[in-house]
Design an enzyme around this catalytic site. Structure first.
Site, PDB file in Angstrom:
ATOM      1  N   CYS A   1       0.754  -1.183   0.106  1.00  0.00           N
ATOM      2  CA  CYS A   1       0.091   0.045  -0.074  1.00  0.00           C
ATOM      3  C   CYS A   1       0.774   1.242  -0.103  1.00  0.00           C
ATOM      4  O   CYS A   1       1.431   1.629  -0.856  1.00  0.00           O
ATOM      5  CB  CYS A   1      -0.990   0.089   1.240  1.00  0.00           C
ATOM      6  SG  CYS A   1      -2.448   1.130   1.146  1.00  0.00           S
TER       7      CYS A   1
ATOM      8  N   HIS B   1      -3.670  -5.318   0.202  1.00  0.00           N
ATOM      9  CA  HIS B   1      -3.079  -5.575   1.526  1.00  0.00           C
ATOM     10  C   HIS B   1      -3.097  -7.220   1.327  1.00  0.00           C
ATOM     11  O   HIS B   1      -4.173  -7.727   1.896  1.00  0.00           O
ATOM     12  CB  HIS B   1      -4.075  -5.470   2.651  1.00  0.00           C
ATOM     13  CG  HIS B   1      -3.603  -3.874   2.942  1.00  0.00           C
ATOM     14  ND1 HIS B   1      -2.974  -3.457   4.011  1.00  0.00           N
ATOM     15  CD2 HIS B   1      -4.023  -2.538   2.193  1.00  0.00           C
ATOM     16  CE1 HIS B   1      -2.812  -2.078   4.153  1.00  0.00           C
ATOM     17  NE2 HIS B   1      -3.765  -1.550   2.974  1.00  0.00           N
TER      18      HIS B   1
ATOM     19  N   GLU C   1      -1.925  -9.532   2.890  1.00  0.00           N
ATOM     20  CA  GLU C   1      -1.664 -10.156   4.143  1.00  0.00           C
ATOM     21  C   GLU C   1      -2.954 -10.508   4.812  1.00  0.00           C
ATOM     22  O   GLU C   1      -3.262 -11.483   5.377  1.00  0.00           O
ATOM     23  CB  GLU C   1      -0.799  -9.395   5.204  1.00  0.00           C
ATOM     24  CG  GLU C   1      -1.560  -8.147   5.250  1.00  0.00           C
ATOM     25  CD  GLU C   1      -1.013  -6.957   4.696  1.00  0.00           C
ATOM     26  OE1 GLU C   1      -1.437  -5.560   4.873  1.00  0.00           O
ATOM     27  OE2 GLU C   1      -0.664  -7.026   3.527  1.00  0.00           O
TER      28      GLU C   1
END
Length: 551
Positions: A382, A512, A514
């Site tokens: 990001c 993102h 993750e």
């Protein structure tokens, strides 16, 4: 009809209710039970989106764009299910909904009160998850501790759920601290007794008690019997939850303690034999890795572990995949500005983390230049991707004043700028680009190789984008734009890369990834970044592919 397991906490906060609830979800799912997990948060914020990470930890984002408590990340990672906005309920949401109904005239003629209107709204949120998810068992964690004034409406609501769906369909689990007094060398039960008494005073008697302790101090049987007697629960329903070397071992510890069997008996569930072999293999890899590498996480909230919890877990998942332990050095980007880059001297990979605002930006740009020129495997997340673009613009494309308009609205070269629909917004909460967005990858790019396909979707949380006016200049100087989100006649840049003949592994993503990483299925980008870091470590050590990486 769905069945419900409610988790409450006592004595102190941060005992790990979220991990315990998620672990029970994992154990039930391993028995073939369809599970969903919900968090009830007592704070008055409508969601976690506007909170400072130092106060609340990271903001987790669901597929449908809800900004939630970080516990939902643990839920998703443990039960391997994508959750929605319905899985996180706050006091702010509840009161906002009730007030809107009152203004519409839904309660016309009635005096709107905490009971029944607020509690009815909470119950509606609880049952909605059961209906929308199709789960057989909904596990519901009540934030805070028993005795907190802000938790009372939630506790009253879950008390009423038992009457709504029947005692055989509800289980209450209370998590408390069993402290050890060093001077007396004793485990003390009084805090648990008082916490349960407080819970029973509002009409809830726990069906099971989970005791948080130091794992090195097994709870004697006579102590469990004492707690069972004073707290009015069967002694076999008093469970120890000791500290674990990894959170992924907690389900196995609770399985050994019999917590899932207690739930199966209480709720009269029809289950199969638990299948925990894969989970045990994950824990074994965490505890007995065949190598060790070191990577750096450069960010601005590094002092607080929970601020980057999903990133930390995604790194761990990638390590599990490659069978290595990954030591993460957290580097405050502000300190780079004053102390230099010494902390990057012996790392094999660098991740530049997300963030907002101007603080620490200079340090991130300094780190980015070292990473690019030093050919250290890099992953930008990001804001980290945006910093990579700014550094490239300044030091490669000849735009020394390039910046994001988030930091400098007057920059002559806004290589990062507002998404058009983000301009002139009156509201801050819930207005970013949130949730899952499609992305088309360039064939043969590092990203496409990582994902094994060219059409992907990842979750987002940001307001600013790469300014497409600069694409041609960047490409002329060697930057590859390897992923795009189609948007009408144009597209938004999702991923950037440097060619492999220029840099061994350099990827930035506006998303993102993750958030979707799992211990048994790591994020493809994190997985391949750690893979590149392992290659870098072996090259630095002069070791072959089969060599163990010990430091």
């Amino acid at each position: 009809m769905a069945k419900f397991i409610f988790f409450t906490g006592g004595v102190v906060s941060s005992l790990g209710k979220g991990i315990t609830a998620a672990s029970l979800g994992r154990l039930l799912k391993s028995r073939g039970v369809a599970v969903s997990v919900q968090k009830l948060d007592p704070y008055i914020n409508v969601d976690a989106g506007t909170m400072n990470p130092y106060q609340h930890g990271e903001v987790f984002v669901t597929e449908d764009g809800a900004e939630t408590d970080l516990d939902l990340g643990h839920y998703e990672r443990f039960i391997d299910e994508s959750l929605t906005c319905d899985n996180n309920v706050t006091t702010g949401q509840v009161y906002k909904s009730v007030i809107e109904k009152e203004r519409r005239g839904d309660y016309l003629g009635a005096t709107v009160q905490v009971i029944p209107h607020i509690t009815n709204e909470i119950k509606a949120h609880i049952t909605r998850v059961a209906e929308s998810s199709g789960a057989e068992v909904c596990i519901v964690e009540v934030g805070g501790t028993v005795g907190d004034i802000e938790s009372l409406p939630f506790l009253e609501a879950i008390r009423q759920v038992r009457h709504l769906v029947g005692d055989e369909n509800v289980m209450f689990v209370h998590l408390t601290l069993l402290p050890h007094l060093g001077a007396a060398d004793e485990l003390k039960t009084k805090p648990t007794q008082h916490s349960v008494r407080e819970l029973r005073a509002i009409g809830i008697t726990p069906d099971a008690i989970v005791l948080r302790t130091d794992a090195s101090r097994p709870i004697p049987v006579e102590l469990k019997e004492k707690i069972a007697l004073f707290c009015d629960v069967p002694v076999e329903n008093v469970v120890q939850n000791g500290d674990a070397s990894t959170i992924y071992k907690v389900p196995l510890n609770l399985e050994a303690e019999g917590l899932a069997d207690i739930a199966v008996r209480k709720l009269r569930l029809v289950t199969s034999k638990p299948q925990l072999e894969d989970w045990s293999a994950i824990v074994d890899r965490v505890q007995h890795p065949h190598g060790r590498i070191k990577v750096a996480l450069v960010g601005k909230y590094v002092e607080l572990k929970d601020a980057y919890i999903s990133i930390s877990e995604a790194i761990a998942h990638a390590g599990i995949y490659h069978d290595v332990a990954v030591d993460v050095v957290r580097i405050d980007s502000e300190k780079i500005e004053t102390e230099g880059l010494g902390a990057l001297d012996d790392v094999d990979g660098v991740l530049v983390a997300p963030g907002f605002g101007a603080r620490g930006v200079k340090g991130k740009l300094i780190a980015m230049q070292r990473v690019r020129e030093g050919k250290i495997p890099f992953l930008g997340i990001c804001y980290g991707m945006q910093m990579a673009c700014i550094e490239f613009a300044r030091n490669v494309c000849g735009l020394p004043e390039a910046m994001t308009t988030e930091v400098d609205e007057t920059t002559p070269d806004p290589v990062i700028d507002f998404i058009p629909e983000q301009r002139n917004l009156d509201l801050k909460g819930g207005t970013m680009r949130l949730g899952a967005y499609a992305c088309e990858l360039e064939p043969e790019s590092l990203a496409a190789r990582a994902y094994g396909e060219t059409s992907i979707s990842e979750r987002h949380r940001h307001r600013y984008e790469f300014n497409n006016r600069y694409k041609a200049l960047f490409e002329e100087h060697g930057m590859t734009f390897s992923g795009h989100h189609p948007l009408g006649r144009t597209s938004l840049v999702e991923l950037i890369e440097l060619p492999e003949d220029v840099h061994p592994w350099f990827v930035g993503t506006q998303a993102h990834p993750e958030y979707k990483s799992r211990p048994n299925r790591p994020s493809p980008l994190y997985r391949d970044w750690i893979g590149a870091a392992i290659v870098h470590a072996r090259e630095r050590a002069g070791a072959g592919d089969g060599a163990l990486l010990r430091r």
